[in-house]
Design an enzyme around this catalytic site. Sequence first.
Site, mmCIF file in Angstrom:
data_model
loop_
_atom_site.group_PDB
_atom_site.id
_atom_site.type_symbol
_atom_site.label_atom_id
_atom_site.label_comp_id
_atom_site.label_asym_id
_atom_site.label_seq_id
_atom_site.Cartn_x
_atom_site.Cartn_y
_atom_site.Cartn_z
ATOM 1 N N ARG A 230 0.842 -1.189 0.000
ATOM 2 C CA ARG A 230 0.000 0.000 0.000
ATOM 3 C C ARG A 230 0.881 1.244 0.000
ATOM 4 O O ARG A 230 1.866 1.335 0.726
ATOM 5 C CB ARG A 230 -0.924 0.019 1.228
ATOM 6 C CG ARG A 230 -2.168 -0.854 1.085
ATOM 7 C CD ARG A 230 -3.098 -0.262 0.045
ATOM 8 N NE ARG A 230 -4.416 -0.890 -0.033
ATOM 9 C CZ ARG A 230 -4.754 -1.777 -0.939
ATOM 10 N NH1 ARG A 230 -3.870 -2.192 -1.831
ATOM 11 N NH2 ARG A 230 -5.990 -2.262 -0.979
ATOM 12 N N GLU A 259 -3.448 7.320 -6.450
ATOM 13 C CA GLU A 259 -3.393 6.562 -7.687
ATOM 14 C C GLU A 259 -4.576 6.912 -8.580
ATOM 15 O O GLU A 259 -5.675 7.145 -8.063
ATOM 16 C CB GLU A 259 -3.407 5.055 -7.379
ATOM 17 C CG GLU A 259 -2.213 4.603 -6.569
ATOM 18 C CD GLU A 259 -2.313 3.141 -6.129
ATOM 19 O OE1 GLU A 259 -1.308 2.599 -5.680
ATOM 20 O OE2 GLU A 259 -3.432 2.564 -6.226
ATOM 21 N N HIS A 278 -0.092 -0.185 -10.006
ATOM 22 C CA HIS A 278 -0.831 -1.131 -9.156
ATOM 23 C C HIS A 278 -1.242 -2.376 -9.949
ATOM 24 O O HIS A 278 -2.417 -2.758 -9.983
ATOM 25 C CB HIS A 278 -2.071 -0.454 -8.565
ATOM 26 C CG HIS A 278 -2.476 -1.029 -7.240
ATOM 27 N ND1 HIS A 278 -2.940 -0.262 -6.207
ATOM 28 C CD2 HIS A 278 -2.487 -2.305 -6.766
ATOM 29 C CE1 HIS A 278 -3.216 -1.018 -5.165
ATOM 30 N NE2 HIS A 278 -2.950 -2.271 -5.490
#
Length: 315
Positions: A230, A259, A278
Site C-alpha cells: 500500500r 493513484e 498497481h
Amino acid sequence: MNELVYSIGALPRVCLDYLNDNDIEVVLGTGHLDMETFKSIGEKISILIFPDVPFPTELLKCLPNLRLIARCGVGIDNLPLDELTKRKIHVTNTEGVNADSVAELTVGLMLALSHKIISANDESHKGVKQLYDRHLTGSELRGKTVGLIGYGHIAKKVENLLEIFGTDILVANRSPKKIKYGCQVPFDTLICNADIISLHIPLVKATTNLIDETALKQMHKETLLINTSRGGLINEQDLFKFLKNGELGGAALDTLQNEPIGMDHPLLKLPNVIITPHIGAQTTDTIEKTGLMVAKEIVNFIETATLLHPVNHFN
C-alpha cells in the site's frame, strides 16, 4: 426478498457462470460509482461486489438492505469498516488469492532494479552508443540480504521464490512467526542490515508512513526499497529526498499514496525509481481466481448466512 448482487464493474466469466448456476441475479455496473443507479435500484441490492476504490459513506443511504460487501481484492482500507460493522453489514475479501502474482512482481522488481533493466531498455530504444557502459552495471541477488516487512501470504511466496537466488532472508513482523528460510528480527535491525527491503503489510493507522525519514536514515546508501503493498506505508516526500540525494540505492513502487500517479509527481523524474500502476494482482490467472472465490463466498453466504473469509465480526 430475493438476493440481488450488484457489481461495480465487470466480472470474469467464471464468476458469472458460478452465480448463474446457483440462480443468483447479478447486475453489472459500468466500473464507476454511479449514484443515480444506486438511487434507482439501491433498495434491491443486498450484496455488493466492490473493487479497490474509496467507498463513500453516503452511499449507504442508498443501500438500506445491504447485507454483504465482497471485496475483489485483499485491502480493506478503502472501506469504512467501523461504520459497516456498526450497521451489521458483513465484509469479506479474497485474502491470499493474489499471492502468487504479487510475489512474482515483487521479485521481478527486485531484479529490474538490481540489474538496471528498465534503464538499459530505455537506452536501447534511444540508441546505445557504447556497450558495457559503467552506469548500467548492476548487481546480483545472490548473496544479498533481503528484508521482508510482514510475513503473510505474499511475503511467504516471495521468500520461497528468493530461495533459488541464494539470498539471506530477514523478517520483521509484529508477532512471532516460524520463518521458513531466514530469521525474524526487530524492525530496526532489518532496515539497518537489508540490501533490499520489501513491504508486505496492510495500511492501518500504525503503519501509515512507516518508511519515513527516521527509517530511511537507518538504511545504507545502496539499499533498494520495494513496495507492492500500500502506497501510504511510505512517506513519498522523504523517499524522494533520499533518492535524489543519493542516500538510497533505488525504489520500485507498484502502489502510491494517490493513484493513478500524476505526471508531475517528482518521483517520476528520478532514474533510480521504477513505478508501475498497481498491477500486482493484474494477471488473468488472479482475476479468474478472485472472481471464483467471490462467487463461492456469495453462494455460501446466501445458503448459510456465514462467511468463509470474514473481515469484520459482530453478534
